[in-house]
Design a protein around this motif. Structure first.
Motif, mmCIF file in Angstrom:
data_model
loop_
_atom_site.group_PDB
_atom_site.id
_atom_site.type_symbol
_atom_site.label_atom_id
_atom_site.label_comp_id
_atom_site.label_asym_id
_atom_site.label_seq_id
_atom_site.Cartn_x
_atom_site.Cartn_y
_atom_site.Cartn_z
ATOM 1 N N ASP A 1 0.712 -1.225 -0.117
ATOM 2 C CA ASP A 1 -0.016 -0.047 0.030
ATOM 3 C C ASP A 1 0.928 1.300 -0.069
ATOM 4 O O ASP A 1 0.330 2.224 0.282
ATOM 5 N N HIS A 2 1.920 1.062 -0.368
ATOM 6 C CA HIS A 2 3.095 2.208 -0.518
ATOM 7 C C HIS A 2 3.560 2.319 -1.986
ATOM 8 O O HIS A 2 4.770 2.199 -2.042
ATOM 9 N N ASP B 1 4.451 -1.455 9.201
ATOM 10 C CA ASP B 1 3.930 -1.983 7.954
ATOM 11 C C ASP B 1 3.171 -3.142 8.302
ATOM 12 O O ASP B 1 2.049 -3.452 7.728
ATOM 13 N N ARG C 1 -0.093 -2.509 9.911
ATOM 14 C CA ARG C 1 -1.189 -1.972 9.034
ATOM 15 C C ARG C 1 -1.887 -3.192 8.128
ATOM 16 O O ARG C 1 -2.960 -3.025 7.922
ATOM 17 N N ARG D 1 -5.671 -3.623 8.318
ATOM 18 C CA ARG D 1 -6.699 -2.990 7.045
ATOM 19 C C ARG D 1 -7.429 -3.837 6.536
ATOM 20 O O ARG D 1 -7.499 -4.922 6.676
ATOM 21 N N GLU E 1 -9.046 -2.715 0.830
ATOM 22 C CA GLU E 1 -8.136 -1.934 0.443
ATOM 23 C C GLU E 1 -6.885 -2.398 0.195
ATOM 24 O O GLU E 1 -6.221 -1.675 -0.955
ATOM 25 N N LYS F 1 4.867 9.902 9.415
ATOM 26 C CA LYS F 1 4.189 9.535 8.295
ATOM 27 C C LYS F 1 3.570 8.221 8.365
ATOM 28 O O LYS F 1 2.318 8.063 8.300
ATOM 29 N N GLU F 2 4.395 7.050 8.915
ATOM 30 C CA GLU F 2 3.944 5.946 9.103
ATOM 31 C C GLU F 2 3.001 5.726 10.182
ATOM 32 O O GLU F 2 1.851 4.929 10.092
ATOM 33 N N ARG G 1 0.921 8.224 11.266
ATOM 34 C CA ARG G 1 -0.049 8.861 11.122
ATOM 35 C C ARG G 1 -1.003 8.075 10.285
ATOM 36 O O ARG G 1 -2.348 7.963 10.283
ATOM 37 N N GLU G 2 -0.500 7.261 9.204
ATOM 38 C CA GLU G 2 -1.176 6.186 8.557
ATOM 39 C C GLU G 2 -1.958 5.099 9.446
ATOM 40 O O GLU G 2 -3.043 5.183 9.267
ATOM 41 N N GLU H 1 -5.064 6.699 10.734
ATOM 42 C CA GLU H 1 -6.342 7.216 9.741
ATOM 43 C C GLU H 1 -6.734 5.917 9.313
ATOM 44 O O GLU H 1 -7.662 5.832 8.423
ATOM 45 N N MET H 2 -6.356 4.673 9.931
ATOM 46 C CA MET H 2 -7.299 3.468 9.404
ATOM 47 C C MET H 2 -8.571 3.408 9.509
ATOM 48 O O MET H 2 -8.998 3.730 10.704
#
Length: 457
Positions: A53-54, A158, A161, A165, A169, A207-208, A210-211, A214-215
């Motif tokens: 997803d990156h 990672d 996540r 997820r 997605e 950044k990681e 915050r991801e 936001e899930m």
């Protein structure tokens, strides 16, 4: 007319490509480079390590691909150094060799139960969901309700996540089909990300983090009390902008509260794994609660004697990568790297090995992001170019690149060149386009080799 200096780069990941780029930028010395990799597909960690997803990070391969417009560079994929091409054969066919093989294995926790069936390394799990041919048959069971991920770096994030997820997605990414189907059937509801130190000592980027926050499919749960910093941690946080930003996001997560999403990601600080429980498979994880002390000006975690058992059915450790030794090449067991001086390979006693170099994680250890390999590779390339005029030349009879091709053909090695890879790549992209995905990967060597002979049209 003298023959070009023959250079082999072992490993077609970021460090290998950046080394090739640095060598090709100069025009003073006539060179010919073979970029050699054990896998049919190039790009190493970008293809098999970066999370599906990156996709934006993976776009760096477009820069690498352009290098093959230079006729001085060839790709020899599906060629395993040490098996298909021995150290002695390598030295006989190349004037200089650069090892850029990365850090393929992982560090151990060193606790009881680590060898149980559902105790795995994040390295294995990441390779599995990214379609690495060597991990296609890993088949991790995801029929448990809770999983523990040990570590607080970007790889740990990672893994958490991907587990948290929603599968719809992930279905829009280039995740391997076998992993997508397994995750579709996943029973995991609770994921615990565990770090031995506090929030001021985490290694992931903002950044990681915050991801994670936001899930849409998972609540992130952090205890407010865990964000109360001692004096030393506060001082450490003030010195580092990433840590300051991480703490800000962690406080936002606490303020956000629990929204009763289908899954929960628990971020646990100040806890160390002490034992993995179970007979054949993981049935639980024993944790010891820690406190921080000042050790020579740095925060050090020490146990408090207070224990807790998490009822998890899988443990994924993400506590660092390490390099693996190469046949005929010096190796520092403790550090997990090839000993070197600014990229020049040396013995453990410090003697320089003529004509041998290294770059990337196998040179400096597993640190930094993909771009960190560029200055590292440039340094190594500069040392190689400085030495080239004084290095002994190989036998002129072996200097033609076709000699390596003939040797590999005699051994029955099915070499994948760059044109072959382009065929394979086009087929993956076309299959992905049909499904609205970036690509659909071929995940076994046999599939990949077969694909190279097919027309992408």
């Amino acid at each position: 007319m003298s023959q070009p200096h023959r250079i082999a780069i072992i490993g077609a990941g970021p460090a290998g490509f950046y080394t090739a780029e640095a060598l090709l930028k100069q025009a003073k010395v006539d060179i010919s480079i073979d970029l050699i990799d054990a896998l049919p597909a190039p790009y190493g960690l970008v293809r098999y390590g970066v999370a599906p997803d990156h996709q934006k990070i993976k776009s760096v391969t477009k820069i690498y691909e352009k290098l093959f417009g230079d006729k001085r560079l060839r790709y020899l994929g599906n060629v395993h150094f040490g098996r298909d091409l021995s150290y002695e054969e390598l030295k006989a066919h190349y004037d200089a060799v650069v090892y850029t093989v990365g850090a393929a294995s992982d560090r151990q926790l060193g606790i009881a139960g680590e060898d149980l069936g559902s105790s795995l390394s994040a390295t294995q799990f990441v390779a599995w969901y990214n379609g690495h041919p060597d991990y296609v048959n890993l088949n991790p069971k995801l029929d448990m309700k809770a999983v523990a991920v040990i570590g607080m770096g970007n790889v740990a994030v990672d893994v958490c996540r991907i587990l948290a997820r929603h599968v719809d997605e992930l279905a829009k990414t280039d995740i391997a089909d076998h992993a997508l189907e397994a995750l579709r059937e996943s029973q995991v509801e609770d994921i615990y990300m565990i770090g031995r130190r506090g929030p001021a000592q985490t290694k992931f980027t903002t950044k990681e983090l915050r991801e994670l926050a936001e899930m849409v499919n998972a609540d992130v749960i952090v205890k407010a009390a865990d964000l109360e910093l001692d004096e030393l941690s506060q001082a450490e946080a003030e010195k580092d902008i990433n840590t300051k930003n991480n703490l800000k996001v962690l406080h936002e997560i606490v303020d956000q509260g629990v929204q009763n999403k289908p899954r929960r990601l628990h971020i646990r600080f100040l806890q160390s794994p002490k034992e993995i429980l179970g007979e054949r498979e993981v049935e639980g994880l024993v944790l010891e609660h820690n406190r921080l002390i000042n050790h020579n000006g740095e925060s050090k975690a020490v146990g408090t004697g207070e224990f807790e058992t998490l009822p998890v059915g899988m443990v994924l450790r993400s506590v660092g990568y390490r390099g693996e030794p190469l046949a005929g090449v010096p190796f520092h067991e403790k550090w997990g790297i090839i000993p070197n001086e600014a990229g020049r390979v040396s013995t453990l006693e410090g003697h320089i090995r003529q004509g041998e170099y290294c770059a990337g994680w196998i040179k400096r250890g597993p640190s930094g992001v993909i771009g960190s390999n560029k200055p590292d590779a440039v340094e190594t390339a500069e040392k190689l170019l400085e030495d080239l005029a004084t290095l002994p030349r190989i036998d002129q009879k072996l200097s033609d690149p076709q000699n390596v091709d003939k040797l590999l053909k005699l051994k029955g090695v099915e070499v994948i060149n760059f044109e072959d890879w382009q065929h394979l790549n086009a087929l993956e992209l076309k299959a992905g386009e049909v499904l609205g995905r970036p690509r659909v990967k071929f995940v076994t060597r046999s599939e990949m080799i077969e694909a190279c002979t097919k027309s992408p049209v």
